[in-house]
Design a protein around this motif. Structure first.
Motif, PDB file in Angstrom:
ATOM      1  N   VAL A   1       0.835  -1.198   0.000  1.00  0.00           N
ATOM      2  CA  VAL A   1       0.000   0.000   0.000  1.00  0.00           C
ATOM      3  C   VAL A   1       0.873   1.252   0.000  1.00  0.00           C
ATOM      4  CG1 VAL A   1      -1.723   1.305   1.297  1.00  0.00           C
ATOM      5  CG2 VAL A   1      -1.868  -1.190   1.200  1.00  0.00           C
ATOM      6  N   ASP A   2       0.607   2.160  -0.946  1.00  0.00           N
ATOM      7  CA  ASP A   2       1.323   3.436  -0.976  1.00  0.00           C
ATOM      8  C   ASP A   2       0.647   4.496  -0.120  1.00  0.00           C
ATOM      9  OD1 ASP A   2       3.427   2.668  -2.576  1.00  0.00           O
ATOM     10  OD2 ASP A   2       2.575   3.439  -4.444  1.00  0.00           O
ATOM     11  N   GLU A   3      -0.675   4.388   0.029  1.00  0.00           N
ATOM     12  CA  GLU A   3      -1.413   5.436   0.729  1.00  0.00           C
ATOM     13  C   GLU A   3      -2.752   4.890   1.219  1.00  0.00           C
ATOM     14  OE1 GLU A   3      -3.387   9.785  -0.392  1.00  0.00           O
ATOM     15  OE2 GLU A   3      -1.813   8.931  -1.683  1.00  0.00           O
ATOM     16  N   VAL A   4      -3.230   5.431   2.330  1.00  0.00           N
ATOM     17  CA  VAL A   4      -4.567   5.151   2.838  1.00  0.00           C
ATOM     18  C   VAL A   4      -5.310   6.474   2.915  1.00  0.00           C
ATOM     19  CG1 VAL A   4      -5.928   4.224   4.746  1.00  0.00           C
ATOM     20  CG2 VAL A   4      -3.732   3.181   4.175  1.00  0.00           C
ATOM     21  N   PHE A   5      -6.532   6.524   2.418  1.00  0.00           N
ATOM     22  CA  PHE A   5      -7.304   7.766   2.478  1.00  0.00           C
ATOM     23  C   PHE A   5      -8.787   7.442   2.638  1.00  0.00           C
ATOM     24  CE2 PHE A   5      -7.247   6.563  -1.952  1.00  0.00           C
ATOM     25  CZ  PHE A   5      -8.483   6.944  -2.469  1.00  0.00           C
ATOM     26  N   ALA A   6      -9.532   8.418   3.125  1.00  0.00           N
ATOM     27  CA  ALA A   6     -10.976   8.270   3.303  1.00  0.00           C
ATOM     28  C   ALA A   6     -11.692   9.319   2.470  1.00  0.00           C
ATOM     29  CB  ALA A   6     -11.355   8.419   4.774  1.00  0.00           C
ATOM     30  N   LEU A   7     -12.832   8.947   1.911  1.00  0.00           N
ATOM     31  CA  LEU A   7     -13.687   9.883   1.185  1.00  0.00           C
ATOM     32  C   LEU A   7     -15.046   9.941   1.869  1.00  0.00           C
ATOM     33  CD1 LEU A   7     -13.058   9.325  -2.630  1.00  0.00           C
ATOM     34  CD2 LEU A   7     -12.557  11.352  -1.280  1.00  0.00           C
ATOM     35  N   PRO A   8     -15.501  11.134   2.227  1.00  0.00           N
ATOM     36  CA  PRO A   8     -16.818  11.267   2.859  1.00  0.00           C
ATOM     37  C   PRO A   8     -17.927  10.749   1.937  1.00  0.00           C
ATOM     38  CG  PRO A   8     -15.548  13.290   3.103  1.00  0.00           C
ATOM     39  CD  PRO A   8     -14.807  12.423   2.120  1.00  0.00           C
ATOM     40  N   LEU A   9     -18.954  10.165   2.524  1.00  0.00           N
ATOM     41  CA  LEU A   9     -20.099   9.742   1.726  1.00  0.00           C
ATOM     42  C   LEU A   9     -20.711  10.935   0.995  1.00  0.00           C
ATOM     43  CD1 LEU A   9     -21.952   7.241   4.101  1.00  0.00           C
ATOM     44  CD2 LEU A   9     -20.196   6.758   2.389  1.00  0.00           C
ATOM     45  N   ALA A  10     -20.714  12.097   1.644  1.00  0.00           N
ATOM     46  CA  ALA A  10     -21.280  13.290   1.008  1.00  0.00           C
ATOM     47  C   ALA A  10     -20.544  13.636  -0.277  1.00  0.00           C
ATOM     48  CB  ALA A  10     -21.235  14.467   1.985  1.00  0.00           C
ATOM     49  N   HIS A  11     -19.229  13.447  -0.296  1.00  0.00           N
ATOM     50  CA  HIS A  11     -18.440  13.698  -1.510  1.00  0.00           C
ATOM     51  C   HIS A  11     -18.835  12.709  -2.603  1.00  0.00           C
ATOM     52  CE1 HIS A  11     -14.747  14.498  -3.925  1.00  0.00           C
ATOM     53  NE2 HIS A  11     -14.878  13.211  -4.211  1.00  0.00           N
ATOM     54  N   LEU A  12     -18.916  11.441  -2.243  1.00  0.00           N
ATOM     55  CA  LEU A  12     -19.226  10.402  -3.230  1.00  0.00           C
ATOM     56  C   LEU A  12     -20.626  10.567  -3.803  1.00  0.00           C
ATOM     57  CD1 LEU A  12     -17.691   7.431  -1.224  1.00  0.00           C
ATOM     58  CD2 LEU A  12     -16.790   8.338  -3.375  1.00  0.00           C
ATOM     59  N   LEU A  13     -21.529  11.156  -3.028  1.00  0.00           N
ATOM     60  CA  LEU A  13     -22.918  11.291  -3.455  1.00  0.00           C
ATOM     61  C   LEU A  13     -23.169  12.551  -4.289  1.00  0.00           C
ATOM     62  CD1 LEU A  13     -24.675  10.115  -0.180  1.00  0.00           C
ATOM     63  CD2 LEU A  13     -24.791   8.971  -2.408  1.00  0.00           C
ATOM     64  N   GLN A  14     -22.205  13.445  -4.378  1.00  0.00           N
ATOM     65  CA  GLN A  14     -22.394  14.650  -5.174  1.00  0.00           C
ATOM     66  C   GLN A  14     -22.224  14.344  -6.656  1.00  0.00           C
ATOM     67  OE1 GLN A  14     -19.718  17.611  -3.679  1.00  0.00           O
ATOM     68  NE2 GLN A  14     -20.772  17.798  -1.704  1.00  0.00           N
ATOM     69  N   GLU A  15     -23.196  14.774  -7.456  1.00  0.00           N
ATOM     70  CA  GLU A  15     -23.199  14.428  -8.876  1.00  0.00           C
ATOM     71  C   GLU A  15     -21.949  14.915  -9.595  1.00  0.00           C
ATOM     72  OE1 GLU A  15     -26.668  15.428 -11.044  1.00  0.00           O
ATOM     73  OE2 GLU A  15     -28.037  14.487  -9.610  1.00  0.00           O
ATOM     74  N   GLN A  16     -21.412  16.061  -9.186  1.00  0.00           N
ATOM     75  CA  GLN A  16     -20.224  16.584  -9.869  1.00  0.00           C
ATOM     76  C   GLN A  16     -18.989  15.709  -9.628  1.00  0.00           C
ATOM     77  OE1 GLN A  16     -21.939  18.160  -7.472  1.00  0.00           O
ATOM     78  NE2 GLN A  16     -20.641  19.475  -6.197  1.00  0.00           N
ATOM     79  N   ASN A  17     -19.069  14.809  -8.659  1.00  0.00           N
ATOM     80  CA  ASN A  17     -17.943  13.914  -8.382  1.00  0.00           C
ATOM     81  C   ASN A  17     -18.157  12.523  -8.968  1.00  0.00           C
ATOM     82  OD1 ASN A  17     -16.705  15.964  -6.892  1.00  0.00           O
ATOM     83  ND2 ASN A  17     -17.781  15.370  -5.020  1.00  0.00           N
TER      84      ASN A  17
END
Length: 210
Positions: free
Chosen positions: A136-152
């Protein structure tokens, strides 16, 4: 609403929806399993991802992935595989009772079956994790709110021999692009956690139902 998915009621709803599929899939052998870690980062619901090491062999090096890997003959089932691999890859120990259930399996181009296992891992301090640098080079988290935004959100259309074959989701504008099987599993997870909010890719399979 998104915070509700981390509540006891939200967990019970997800466990109930996944119960039938979980019982079936835990009884079947599979080639590989991944853990989908639902966490809270500074109080914000998020999913935890890894960036596979660029030094790994194979076509998926440097890709975003959920922690996981091949099933070992000593593993009891796909849940055990997902939890073991998560500990080995990112140093995160997840008790089996924190597993909410098993999502619909996905299949790569070689027809390898990969089983996603959803678990609530609670509040996380990403700096406390100790990823294995060989994997693994990196561990990161993405908020559900980010994933649910249509622009993303986006889609990739795959063709073969000049003919359309299928469409897969892509999640954009985070630290890394999420695509391929990891994006499909992310889509399954969003359908479960945020019903009626996330509009899935039209060519993607539906969430499994118990």
């Amino acid at each position: 609403m998104l915070r509700d998915c981390l509540s006891a009621e939200g967990e019970r709803r997800c466990r109930r929806l996944l119960a039938g599929a979980t019982a079936r899939l835990r009884a079947r052998p599979a080639a590989a399993a991944v853990l989908v870690p639902l966490c809270s980062v500074r109080g914000v619901p998020a999913l935890l991802y890894t960036l596979r090491s660029s030094r790994l062999a194979g076509r998926h090096k440097g890709d975003v992935s959920f922690p996981g890997g091949k099933c070992d003959p000593a593993d009891r089932d796909v849940v055990h595989t997902a939890l073991r691999e998560t500990c080995e890859e990112v140093g995160l120990v997840v008790p089996e009772e924190h597993v909410w259930g098993v999502l619909r399996p996905v299949h790569d181009q070689q027809k390898t079956t990969v089983v996603p296992v959803l678990a609530g891992v609670g509040p996380l301090d990403l700096q406390s994790l100790r990823p294995n640098p060989d994997e693994v080079d990196e561990v990161f988290a993405l908020p559900l709110a980010h994933l649910l935004q249509e622009q993303n959100q986006g889609y990739t259309h795959f063709c073969h021999g000049g003919h359309f074959r299928y469409t897969l989701p892509v999640f954009l504008h985070g630290p890394h692009r999420i695509w391929g099987l990891t994006a499909v599993i992310t889509e399954f997870t969003l359908q479960l956690l945020a019903p009626g909010v996330y509009q899935p890719c039209l060519a993607s399979p539906e969430l499994p139902r118990g």
